[in-house]
Write a protein that holds these residues in place. Structure first.
Motif: not given
Length: 435
Positions: A224-235, A337-351
């Motif tokens: 999520a680093q560099g994503h515009r909603l990085h602070a949201l995922f971290e929170l 937000l759900t779509r953005a979250f799935i994109t980050v999951l895919h980038k991280a290689g997570l289920r």
């Protein structure tokens, strides 16, 4: 000459429309009057109490509601008629819009087709149990002709039943809606008891979830680093806030100097109002939480980023104080937000998991680190600690097993016990270490 004051209270003349009241032979007081009924008709209702004052108060309340245009349901009517009255005149004023929409759907899909023709006054626990058993074993695709509505039938309409049955959780939800409707009928003294409460359907198993491990959580934050909603995922991962609570946060709710956040509202999409800000789910959900130093720093960087986006947007910027917005300053739709979250999951290689599983991940990781259950309950905003204990029972069971294994090692052979206790100056461990 007899004056009104000399007249017994049970015989005093009341004005037209006020109804009548008298004392019965059994000592109870009975009050009766005409009120508005469904179908724009009028019917006579009777109420009872041990004192004249209480009986009169009950009748006055029903007449006042009738004068406001609120019809009084009739127990002689059908379940369908009562459900319609209850949804349109009672539930709509006490439920959130999305909850009311679900209640209406449940009534239209299951309650009215199954029990609608029965009389409310004659409904029995056996009727409810028989209907629930039938609902449990019936294929909903066949009943609701779901496959027949497709352009190309592929199961039930083609002669191959797919056995699409209701899940135990859905069945329990349908049962709870019926109980709520009949409970109101009891409060209005239309029926003597709630027969749906006498039917037990068993406690459904809680929905299984797959929380992230500590390693997977680190992978997610790195992606999520560099994503515009990085602070949201971290929170979300550090505090366990719900999706609507995160999107409903305003800058006025945050005190970054003190490192706290006030959770006062939630953002939801409703059928009538679109994106709407609503109060928190429950009173317990309205809370103040502490923010980790890492989240405070991320939020400060996010604030600077939002300022740059505002300058870039110019006159198209539409900001109303939300912390997390689109690039144009509008509130973020939960679906986006759900779509953005799935994109980050895919980038991280997570289920693939649900966004809500981040909340479960927070609670699970805190439990594994030995944090008290009551602290987690306050952080998550659960109404009762029993909710927290029930949802995360499997985690506590695993920690108990680890603790028992540790104790078993300490109580093993003398050599093993000596190794476990080191030089003997330290007490034996009481819980397993989390790695």
């Amino acid at each position: 000459m007899t004056t009104p004051r000399d007249t017994p209270v049970s015989r005093r003349t009341r004005a037209n429309g006020d109804g009548t009241i008298y004392q019965r032979k059994d000592g109870r007081w009975e009050a009766a009057g005409y009120v508005l009924a469904p179908g724009n008709t009028r019917r006579r209702v009777r109420v009872y109490d041990t004192t004249r004052k209480e009986a009169l108060a009950k009748l006055t309340e029903k007449i006042a509601a009738s004068n406001r245009g609120l019809p009084v349901p009739s127990a002689q009517g059908s379940v369908a008629a009562y459900l319609t009255y209850w949804l349109e005149n009672v539930a709509i004023h006490h439920l959130r819009e999305n909850t009311y929409t679900r209640y209406t759907a449940v009534a239209g899909l299951y309650l009215i087709p199954g029990l609608g023709r029965k009389k409310v006054a004659k409904l029995t626990a056996k009727d409810v149990r028989t209907w629930l058993n039938q609902l449990r074993t019936t294929c909903q695709c066949c009943t609701r002709r779901l496959d027949a509505g497709r352009d190309k039938p592929r199961c039930c309409a083609a002669g191959n039943c797919c056995s699409k049955r209701l899940s135990p959780l859905t069945l329990a939800y349908v049962h709870s809606v019926l109980k709520s409707a009949l409970e109101h009928a009891v409060r209005e003294e239309e029926i003597p008891r709630n027969v749906a409460r006498n039917v037990r359907i068993g406690t459904p198993r809680p929905r299984r979830f797959e929380p992230l491990t500590a390693g997977e959580a680190r992978q997610l934050l790195a992606a999520a680093q560099g994503h515009r909603l990085h602070a949201l995922f971290e929170l979300a991962l550090h505090t366990g806030l719900r999706k609507g609570e995160l999107l409903g946060l305003r800058w006025e709710d945050l005190d970054l100097d003190a490192g706290t956040a006030a959770i006062r509202r939630t953002l939801q999409r409703t059928a009538a109002g679109g994106l709407t800000t609503l109060p928190t789910k429950t009173r317990a959900s309205e809370r103040r939480i502490a923010l980790p130093t890492r989240c405070v720093q991320s939020l400060k960087l996010h604030h600077e980023q939002q300022k740059r986006e505002r300058e870039a947007a110019g006159t198209t910027w539409q900001h109303d104080g939300h912390v997390f917005t689109t690039a144009q300053g509008r509130p973020i739709d939960p679906t986006n937000l759900t779509r953005a979250f799935i994109t980050v999951l895919h980038k991280a290689g997570l289920r693939r998991i649900r966004f809500h599983d981040l909340r479960h991940s927070t609670a699970t990781l805190l439990l594994e680190q030995g944090v008290e259950l009551v602290v987690i309950k306050e952080l998550l905003g659960h109404a009762h600690i029993g909710v927290t204990a029930t949802v995360y029972a499997h985690v506590r069971l695993r920690l108990q097993r680890d603790a028992i294994n540790t104790l078993s090692t300490a109580l093993g052979s003398p050599e093993t016990a000596e190794t476990a206790s080191g030089d003997g100056d330290e007490p034996p461990p009481c819980a397993a270490l989390v790695r």
